[in-house]
Structure formats: structure tokens, C-alpha cells
Design a protein around this motif. Structure first.
Motif, mmCIF file in Angstrom:
data_model
loop_
_atom_site.group_PDB
_atom_site.id
_atom_site.type_symbol
_atom_site.label_atom_id
_atom_site.label_comp_id
_atom_site.label_asym_id
_atom_site.label_seq_id
_atom_site.Cartn_x
_atom_site.Cartn_y
_atom_site.Cartn_z
ATOM 1 N N ASP A 110 0.835 -1.216 0.000
ATOM 2 C CA ASP A 110 0.000 0.000 0.000
ATOM 3 C C ASP A 110 0.862 1.255 0.000
ATOM 4 O O ASP A 110 0.561 2.222 -0.704
ATOM 5 C CB ASP A 110 -0.931 0.019 1.216
ATOM 6 C CG ASP A 110 -2.138 -0.880 1.032
ATOM 7 O OD1 ASP A 110 -2.370 -1.349 -0.102
ATOM 8 O OD2 ASP A 110 -2.857 -1.116 2.027
ATOM 9 N N HIS A 112 3.837 1.595 -1.169
ATOM 10 C CA HIS A 112 4.424 1.707 -2.509
ATOM 11 C C HIS A 112 3.396 2.265 -3.507
ATOM 12 O O HIS A 112 3.687 3.197 -4.263
ATOM 13 C CB HIS A 112 4.938 0.338 -2.953
ATOM 14 C CG HIS A 112 5.681 0.364 -4.247
ATOM 15 N ND1 HIS A 112 6.972 0.845 -4.348
ATOM 16 C CD2 HIS A 112 5.310 -0.004 -5.499
ATOM 17 C CE1 HIS A 112 7.365 0.761 -5.610
ATOM 18 N NE2 HIS A 112 6.383 0.246 -6.319
ATOM 19 N N LYS A 113 2.183 1.715 -3.491
ATOM 20 C CA LYS A 113 1.132 2.161 -4.414
ATOM 21 C C LYS A 113 0.752 3.625 -4.184
ATOM 22 O O LYS A 113 0.592 4.400 -5.129
ATOM 23 C CB LYS A 113 -0.115 1.295 -4.254
ATOM 24 C CG LYS A 113 -0.033 -0.059 -4.925
ATOM 25 C CD LYS A 113 -1.316 -0.829 -4.700
ATOM 26 C CE LYS A 113 -1.218 -2.224 -5.297
ATOM 27 N NZ LYS A 113 -2.385 -3.051 -4.951
ATOM 28 N N LEU A 114 0.604 4.011 -2.904
ATOM 29 C CA LEU A 114 0.205 5.387 -2.579
ATOM 30 C C LEU A 114 1.281 6.391 -2.990
ATOM 31 O O LEU A 114 0.970 7.501 -3.421
ATOM 32 C CB LEU A 114 -0.109 5.508 -1.091
ATOM 33 C CG LEU A 114 -1.404 4.820 -0.656
ATOM 34 C CD1 LEU A 114 -1.470 4.704 0.857
ATOM 35 C CD2 LEU A 114 -2.626 5.549 -1.193
ATOM 36 N N SER A 115 2.533 6.003 -2.890
ATOM 37 C CA SER A 115 3.618 6.894 -3.319
ATOM 38 C C SER A 115 3.654 7.029 -4.834
ATOM 39 O O SER A 115 3.801 8.125 -5.374
ATOM 40 C CB SER A 115 4.968 6.377 -2.805
ATOM 41 O OG SER A 115 4.988 6.394 -1.402
ATOM 42 N N PHE A 116 3.491 5.905 -5.536
ATOM 43 C CA PHE A 116 3.566 5.936 -7.002
ATOM 44 C C PHE A 116 2.261 6.398 -7.653
ATOM 45 O O PHE A 116 2.197 6.556 -8.865
ATOM 46 C CB PHE A 116 4.028 4.583 -7.533
ATOM 47 C CG PHE A 116 5.518 4.440 -7.497
ATOM 48 C CD1 PHE A 116 6.290 4.762 -8.599
ATOM 49 C CD2 PHE A 116 6.159 4.036 -6.332
ATOM 50 C CE1 PHE A 116 7.675 4.661 -8.558
ATOM 51 C CE2 PHE A 116 7.544 3.937 -6.276
ATOM 52 C CZ PHE A 116 8.308 4.247 -7.390
ATOM 53 N N LYS A 117 1.244 6.661 -6.835
ATOM 54 C CA LYS A 117 0.009 7.252 -7.341
ATOM 55 C C LYS A 117 0.274 8.660 -7.894
ATOM 56 O O LYS A 117 -0.465 9.169 -8.721
ATOM 57 C CB LYS A 117 -1.018 7.314 -6.199
ATOM 58 C CG LYS A 117 -2.396 7.770 -6.602
ATOM 59 C CD LYS A 117 -3.339 7.731 -5.418
ATOM 60 C CE LYS A 117 -3.081 8.907 -4.517
ATOM 61 N NZ LYS A 117 -4.069 9.057 -3.442
ATOM 62 N N HIS A 118 1.371 9.285 -7.443
ATOM 63 C CA HIS A 118 1.727 10.647 -7.855
ATOM 64 C C HIS A 118 2.527 10.679 -9.157
ATOM 65 O O HIS A 118 2.997 11.734 -9.574
ATOM 66 C CB HIS A 118 2.505 11.339 -6.743
ATOM 67 C CG HIS A 118 1.733 11.483 -5.475
ATOM 68 N ND1 HIS A 118 0.791 12.455 -5.288
ATOM 69 C CD2 HIS A 118 1.740 10.739 -4.342
ATOM 70 C CE1 HIS A 118 0.251 12.326 -4.082
ATOM 71 N NE2 HIS A 118 0.808 11.286 -3.492
ATOM 72 N N THR A 119 2.677 9.540 -9.811
ATOM 73 C CA THR A 119 3.471 9.445 -11.041
ATOM 74 C C THR A 119 2.967 10.399 -12.126
ATOM 75 O O THR A 119 3.764 10.936 -12.900
ATOM 76 C CB THR A 119 3.450 7.994 -11.578
ATOM 77 O OG1 THR A 119 3.954 7.138 -10.560
ATOM 78 C CG2 THR A 119 4.308 7.845 -12.810
ATOM 79 N N GLN A 153 7.163 10.887 1.126
ATOM 80 C CA GLN A 153 6.404 9.811 1.760
ATOM 81 C C GLN A 153 7.407 8.771 2.237
ATOM 82 O O GLN A 153 8.496 8.638 1.680
ATOM 83 C CB GLN A 153 5.395 9.195 0.782
ATOM 84 C CG GLN A 153 4.362 10.210 0.310
ATOM 85 C CD GLN A 153 3.078 9.587 -0.181
ATOM 86 O OE1 GLN A 153 2.812 8.420 0.021
ATOM 87 N NE2 GLN A 153 2.269 10.399 -0.840
#
Length: 200
Positions: A110, A112-119, A153
Motif C-alpha cells: 500500500d 508503494h502504491k500510494l507513493s507511485f500514485k503521484h506518477t 512519503q
């Protein structure tokens, strides 16, 4: 009085005013648009205090910040917000007690996903390893560059039963050029908080 003479006398002030305007506009001036300006930022003194609340964690944080419980309806007991009121920013901290390896893996995924949501808005996302074996503090630090909503993050864990995730947000339109000085200032304190982190 002759009509023509009266008319030319009447026009003289207008003619004088027109010549004056042309003379004022004449000259070799370099007109160019002024660059965008920003408000002067006065940074507070770097002073620190220890968080020793009722949660199984402790760390150093700046005196210009305050820690408040997360008031979201879905918040858990040890979820809190470190408020940087002077800069209209918040470091959201979410502590979880880990009950199983499966739960631990889900929390890490989670983060990892929440950080890379900002891609979409980020120009780059770098990951740095956090490793303090003497205190059993491990994790990943995500540096998100560009005009993303969150620039920092991270998550910290002891790899067995404790986990905490942090995400820094500013309540303003994400424009890196205007927020960069404040971001750099606050990041120093977030980094110090991570370095001082301990499980209780």
C-alpha cells in the motif's frame, strides 16, 4: 476679437498638452514584464521536542509544529497529523500494529502504491532505504519531484509487529517553484524525525 485668432488661442493648451505627452513617452526605455514575485518567508528557529504520546513510538519533532490526532472518521487510535501551521502543511502519520506476515506485506505494498500514485504529476520518484538496525527501524523513503501533491512519503517498520507510514502535504496548489524553499526547510525536520525514531 477675430474668430480664427480666438480658435487658435483656445487650441494652444491642447497642443501644448499633446506635445508634453509625446515628450514624456520619448526615450530609450527597456520595458519588459516583471518576473513573478513571492511573499518573503520567515523561517522559525530550529528547536526540537520529543513526542512521548500514548502510542508505542517516540521521535524528535520541531517546536514550530504541533501534533494532533487524526479526526477522520476512519482513523485508528495512533493516527496523527503533525501540523506545520505557519506553512499550511501536514505530515500525516498512520501507525499500525502488525498481526501477520500477510498484513505486513499488504501495508508495504500500500505504501508503494500510494507513493507511485503521484506518477502522473511527478517528474521522478526516488526510493531510499532507511536502515537503523540498532533500533530495529527499517523502511523506504520516497522523494517525489515535480508538481505532485506530496513531495515526501515514507514508511518505517521493525519488520515484525510495528509499522508507521508518513506523507507530507501542503494545502496549496502543487507548484514546486514556489514551495521549494519551504519544502526544503520542512524536509530537514522530517528527516531528523526519521533519524530519531524509536519503538517503545
Amino acid at each position: 476679437m477675430d474668430g480664427k485668432k480666438y480658435s487658435s488661442v483656445k487650441r494652444a493648451p491642447l497642443l501644448f498638452l499633446a506635445i508634453l505627452c509625446f515628450a514624456a513617452c520619448n526615450g530609450d526605455h527597456d520595458y519588459s514584464p516583471k518576473p513573478r514575485g513571492y511573499f518573503r518567508i520567515i523561517f522559525p528557529k530550529k528547536e526540537y521536542q520529543e513526542y512521548t504520546g500514548g502510542c508505542p513510538i517516540s521521535f524528535i519533532y520541531p517546536k514550530y509544529a504541533s501534533i494532533e490526532p487524526d479526526r477522520n472518521k476512519d482513523a485508528k487510535p495512533c493516527w496523527m497529523n503533525m501540523q506545520f501551521k505557519q506553512f499550511d502543511g501536514t505530515l500525516h502519520l498512520s501507525y499500525e500494529h502488525v498481526n501477520s506476515k500477510k498484513e505486513f506485506d499488504e501495508l508495504v505494498e500500500d505504501a508503494h502504491k500510494l507513493s507511485f500514485k503521484h506518477t502522473i504529476k511527478a517528474t521522478s520518484i526516488d526510493q531510499g532505504v532507511i536502515d537503523y538496525p540498532d533500533r530495529k527501524v527499517y523502511g523506504i523513503y520516497y522523494t517525489i519531484d515535480g508538481n505532485a501533491a506530496s513531495a515526501v512519503q515514507f514508511y518505517l517498520t521493525d519488520s515484525t509487529k510495528n509499522y508507521i507510514r508518513g506523507a507530507l502535504y501542503f494545502n496549496t496548489e502543487p507548484r514546486l517553484d514556489s514551495i521549494q524553499p519551504v519544502l526544503n526547510f520542512v524536509k530537514q525536520d522530517v528527516n531528523l524525525m526519521i533519524k530519531s525514531f524509536r519503538w517503545k
